[in-house]
Design a protein around this motif. Structure first.
Motif, PDB file in Angstrom:
ATOM      1  N   GLY A   1       0.815  -1.208   0.000  1.00 33.95           N
ATOM      2  CA  GLY A   1       0.000   0.000   0.000  1.00 33.95           C
ATOM      3  C   GLY A   1       0.848   1.257   0.000  1.00 33.95           C
ATOM      4  O   GLY A   1       0.513   2.248  -0.652  1.00 33.95           O
ATOM      5  N   ALA A   2       1.956   1.230   0.733  1.00 33.26           N
ATOM      6  CA  ALA A   2       2.818   2.418   0.812  1.00 33.26           C
ATOM      7  C   ALA A   2       3.417   2.743  -0.552  1.00 33.26           C
ATOM      8  O   ALA A   2       3.449   3.911  -0.968  1.00 33.26           O
ATOM      9  CB  ALA A   2       3.930   2.203   1.843  1.00 33.26           C
ATOM     10  N   LEU A   3       3.899   1.729  -1.250  1.00 29.33           N
ATOM     11  CA  LEU A   3       4.469   1.960  -2.573  1.00 29.33           C
ATOM     12  C   LEU A   3       3.389   2.438  -3.542  1.00 29.33           C
ATOM     13  O   LEU A   3       3.633   3.342  -4.350  1.00 29.33           O
ATOM     14  CB  LEU A   3       5.121   0.673  -3.084  1.00 29.33           C
ATOM     15  N   ALA A   4       2.202   1.852  -3.464  1.00 26.56           N
ATOM     16  CA  ALA A   4       1.098   2.280  -4.329  1.00 26.56           C
ATOM     17  C   ALA A   4       0.750   3.739  -4.080  1.00 26.56           C
ATOM     18  O   ALA A   4       0.562   4.529  -5.015  1.00 26.56           O
ATOM     19  CB  ALA A   4      -0.128   1.391  -4.087  1.00 26.56           C
TER      20      ALA A   4
ATOM     21  N   GLY B   1       6.125  21.133   7.377  1.00 24.53           N
ATOM     22  CA  GLY B   1       6.012  20.598   8.721  1.00 24.53           C
ATOM     23  C   GLY B   1       6.688  19.247   8.843  1.00 24.53           C
ATOM     24  O   GLY B   1       7.180  18.668   7.878  1.00 24.53           O
ATOM     25  N   GLU B   2       6.692  18.710  10.057  1.00 26.51           N
ATOM     26  CA  GLU B   2       7.203  17.371  10.290  1.00 26.51           C
ATOM     27  C   GLU B   2       6.274  16.336   9.647  1.00 26.51           C
ATOM     28  O   GLU B   2       5.068  16.576   9.510  1.00 26.51           O
ATOM     29  CB  GLU B   2       7.308  17.095  11.793  1.00 26.51           C
ATOM     30  N   PRO B   3       6.793  15.178   9.248  1.00 24.43           N
ATOM     31  CA  PRO B   3       5.931  14.138   8.679  1.00 24.43           C
ATOM     32  C   PRO B   3       4.757  13.805   9.600  1.00 24.43           C
ATOM     33  O   PRO B   3       4.928  13.649  10.808  1.00 24.43           O
ATOM     34  CB  PRO B   3       6.886  12.946   8.521  1.00 24.43           C
TER      35      PRO B   3
ATOM     36  N   GLY C   1       3.090   5.351   6.856  1.00 23.43           N
ATOM     37  CA  GLY C   1       3.829   6.476   7.417  1.00 23.43           C
ATOM     38  C   GLY C   1       5.154   6.717   6.732  1.00 23.43           C
ATOM     39  O   GLY C   1       5.678   7.841   6.750  1.00 23.43           O
ATOM     40  N   SER C   2       5.707   5.687   6.115  1.00 25.34           N
ATOM     41  CA  SER C   2       6.997   5.827   5.437  1.00 25.34           C
ATOM     42  C   SER C   2       6.927   6.759   4.242  1.00 25.34           C
ATOM     43  O   SER C   2       7.959   7.201   3.731  1.00 25.34           O
ATOM     44  CB  SER C   2       7.486   4.451   4.976  1.00 25.34           C
ATOM     45  N   THR C   3       5.721   7.091   3.775  1.00 19.78           N
ATOM     46  CA  THR C   3       5.567   7.946   2.597  1.00 19.78           C
ATOM     47  C   THR C   3       5.875   9.412   2.878  1.00 19.78           C
ATOM     48  O   THR C   3       5.899  10.222   1.958  1.00 19.78           O
ATOM     49  CB  THR C   3       4.148   7.841   2.025  1.00 19.78           C
TER      50      THR C   3
END
Length: 369
Positions: free
Chosen positions: A79-82, A192-194, A201-203
């Motif tokens: 999902g993150a890569l998508a 802002g911060e991530p 969350g890695s995105t």
């Protein structure tokens, strides 16, 4: 006819290449990709190494249907890569349709490989009320002021395409750097911060404050009427359905793996029933792609995909028992992704249809598989 057959064969080879890469290099690291930006960066570059990052741009484009199959495939494995790569694909599509030929010549040749990576920041244009991001015409370009609440890909993308509202109520799309910038005579960008997201969350999704930023005219990607955005939302109402379908497929695969381990009849019955539902929903969605006149039908199918994906993900969690409480467990990750895809690209119409779909399910009904 031969040209059409050759193009279709080439596109099928692209999809086969994609799935091979995802199975071999992404699936084994899906948990790390969800949590670690560096792991996600490696996975994204893997798509670039295979020239898969500009599939709606000239030179490497897929048909609309096969592009959606590509999106479904990526969501099936991560999902993150998508979520990350589709920002860049959207930017590529905008640039490909731009009338700014100099900008196209500068950027388009580098998008498929990922040598240049570009995000997007214009979801705020859908928010009702006073515009969050404004653009004022000035000599040589535009002055931008306001807030972009949601930009995915900080520390991944070099630039992003911002959406801002002009005094005429037209919409400006322009290219800006995706990094903190303080120009003495040209404005300031402060990211802002991530954000601490439920999933993916890695995105590195961030917000942006824009102060008196000068956007030169040669950085303008497009100027469009305000109504064009809502028209595109109607045209593309099924677009995010394919992420949900991929997520549902991932959940069913988890259920099937557990069934093979435990050999319990009810697990097999549940997975077979959900797979039939998914195949039916998927078939109807692809069938509806060409039926642009029936918006209500396509809207219903989008909501159905969201609701079905949620059930598939919950089934994967239940079948995984207590192990699903572990954040590293695939069922837990896929469940969180299903929640994310339930609201990705959401419009008011999609929200209403999704809630109606959820409310219409009969409480306490027992389904016999």
């Amino acid at each position: 006819m031969q040209s059409h057959q050759r193009n279709e064969r080439d596109e099928q080879e692209t999809l086969a290449l994609t799935e091979c890469y995802l199975q071999e290099f992404v699936a084994p690291h899906a948990a790390a990709i969800d949590e670690q930006p560096e792991a996600l960066k490696v996975a994204l570059q893997g798509l670039g190494d295979r020239a898969l990052l500009a599939l709606r741009a000239p030179g490497s484009s897929l048909s609309r249907e096969n592009f959606y199959r590509f999106q479904e495939l990526v969501a099936r494995y991560s999902g993150a890569l998508a979520f990350l790569q589709t920002q860049h694909q959207s930017a590529g599509s905008l640039l490909a349709n731009s009338t700014n030929n100099a900008l196209k010549q500068e950027l388009l040749p580098h998008l498929a490989s990922g040598n240049i990576l570009i995000g997007v920041g214009f979801s705020q244009l859908r928010r009702p009320g006073k515009p969050l991001m404004k653009a004022i015409p000035v000599e040589g370009g535009y002055q931008l002021q306001g807030t972009v609440p949601w930009i995915t890909g900080y520390n991944f993308f070099d630039q992003f395409i911002v959406g801002a509202t002009l005094p005429t109520d037209e919409v400006l799309y322009g290219l800006m750097p995706l990094q903190d910038t303080d120009r003495s005579m040209g404005g300031r960008l402060h990211f802002g911060e991530p954000l601490q997201l439920l999933a993916m969350g890695s995105t590195q999704t961030v917000s942006l404050q824009v102060e008196d930023w000068f956007l030169a005219r040669d950085r303008v990607v497009a100027l469009q009427g305000r109504d064009r955005l809502s028209e595109k939302d109607r045209e593309n109402v099924l677009h995010h359905s394919f992420f949900a379908l991929g997520c549902a497929r991932a959940a069913i695969a988890i259920l099937q793996d557990i069934d093979r381990q435990k050999s319990l009849s009810f697990l097999s019955q549940a997975s077979q029933h959900l797979e039939r539902e998914l195949e039916d929903c998927r078939h109807l969605i692809y069938q509806a792609l060409s039926n642009r006149d029936d918006f209500e039908r396509r809207l219903h199918l989008r909501a159905r995909a969201i609701e079905l994906t949620g059930r598939c993900a919950r089934a994967a969690v239940v079948a995984s028992s207590g192990a699903a409480n572990l954040k590293s467990h695939p069922a837990e990750r896929v469940y969180r992704e299903s929640l994310m895809f339930a609201v990705s690209g959401q419009t008011q119409a999609v929200m209403e249809a999704t809630l109606q779909q959820l409310a219409d399910r009969a409480p306490g009904r027992i389904t016999k598989y």
